[in-house]
Design an enzyme around this catalytic site. Structure first.
Site, PDB file in Angstrom:
ATOM      1  N   ASP A 117      32.839  65.360 -10.082  1.00 57.73           N
ATOM      2  CA  ASP A 117      33.597  66.569  -9.745  1.00 57.73           C
ATOM      3  C   ASP A 117      34.540  66.897 -10.898  1.00 57.73           C
ATOM      4  O   ASP A 117      34.973  65.984 -11.615  1.00 57.73           O
ATOM      5  CB  ASP A 117      34.488  66.330  -8.516  1.00 57.73           C
ATOM      6  CG  ASP A 117      33.705  65.888  -7.304  1.00 57.73           C
ATOM      7  OD1 ASP A 117      32.504  66.204  -7.223  1.00 57.73           O
ATOM      8  OD2 ASP A 117      34.308  65.217  -6.438  1.00 57.73           O
TER       9      ASP A 117
HETATM   10  N1  URA Z   1      32.239  60.995  -5.367  1.00 54.27           N
HETATM   11  C1  URA Z   1      33.082  62.043  -5.362  1.00 54.27           C
HETATM   12  O1  URA Z   1      33.632  62.382  -4.330  1.00 54.27           O
HETATM   13  N2  URA Z   1      33.282  62.697  -6.497  1.00 54.27           N
HETATM   14  C2  URA Z   1      32.726  62.366  -7.662  1.00 54.27           C
HETATM   15  O2  URA Z   1      32.963  63.006  -8.687  1.00 54.27           O
HETATM   16  C3  URA Z   1      31.846  61.253  -7.671  1.00 54.27           C
HETATM   17  C4  URA Z   1      31.621  60.588  -6.504  1.00 54.27           C
END
Ligand code: URA
Length: 252
Positions: A117
């Site tokens: 993310d």
């Molecule tokens: N899980 C998440 O919530 N975000 C990420 O970026 C990777 C794994």
């Protein structure tokens, strides 16, 4: 790989391939072969002078696969928070492509292995090895990933068991492989989560589901590759062992 190493598929002597891959001098490579430490396509080769096609052969030394194509690039990048996981962002937002722009400008066709993310920091693999990347992302091979999450609240003892047993998310059940409370301070907890699946926002959703919203999230390990103390925004080349372990994790 140079022309002489058989880029066109012409067979090349095994000791020459090993030497050109930087494993050992040609003389020392002959020694490795004689000692039965070199395997070609699943078989130990002890005779000298065996020729193989370096474009297709799977060669291992002491069980470790040797990457024969120098055009293949394997990078560990520490994605900073706020960077989008894309090689170029239509809206001009900071993205992973910006961090490897010199390599892309030099003609390397790099892509990221999976996503983090925008708000998540940490280890993201970047490569031009399509086969490896595809397998690393495929649900049947998904390798284990480790995250450190700072969550709101004091995480209670039963939470780890709940997450290991599995919880129901809107797109189906999910569980972690390991969970540990690392620190609790001023109403926040630092937890370590190990899991092998890669659904979108999976760590945030899992922790939310058990009542602990994530304030910050960092990925510190992807399979055999650890982030270590690499500076945010920097990248490093994976070493031979890391690449070989990633190959092994996905049956290549
Ligand atoms: N899980 C998440 O919530 N975000 C990420 O970026 C990777 C794994």
């Amino acid at each position: 790989m140079t022309e002489s190493a058989g880029r066109d598929g012409s067979p090349v002597r095994l000791q020459k391939i090993l030497a050109q891959a930087g494993i050992a001098s040609r003389r020392a490579s002959e020694d490795l072969i004689a000692r039965g430490r070199v395997e070609v396509n699943g078989k130990i080769v002890r005779e000298m002078g065996v020729k193989v096609d370096p474009t297709t052969a799977v060669i291992r030394v002491d069980g470790t696969r040797i990457v024969l194509d120098d055009d293949l690039v394997y990078l560990a990048l520490n994605k900073p928070r706020g960077y989008h996981t894309t090689m170029s962002d239509e809206m001009g937002r900071p993205c992973v492509g910006d961090l490897v722009a010199d390599r892309v400008d030099a003609g390397q066709r790099l892509f990221h292995v999976g996503r983090l993310d925008a708000d998540t920091e940490g280890l993201l693999l970047v490569t031009n090895d399509g086969e490896l990347s595809h397998r690393l992302m495929h649900p049947s091979y998904e390798v284990s990933k480790t995250y450190m999450a700072t969550v709101t609240g004091v995480v209670g003892k039963g939470v780890g068991k709940k997450l290991r047993d599995g919880v129901e998310l809107e797109d189906g059940p999910a569980k972690v492989d390991q969970f540990a409370i690392v620190d609790v301070h001023e109403g926040r907890s630092l937890v370590k989560v190990v899991l092998h699946e890669g659904r979108k926002h999976i760590v945030r959703r899992l922790l939310d589901e058990v009542g602990y919203p994530v304030e910050s999230l960092v990925r510190i390990r992807f399979g055999a590759v650890a982030l270590g103390d690499q500076r945010a925004g920097s990248f490093r080349k994976l070493n031979r062992k890391e690449v070989s372990d990633l190959y092994a994790a996905v049956g290549l």
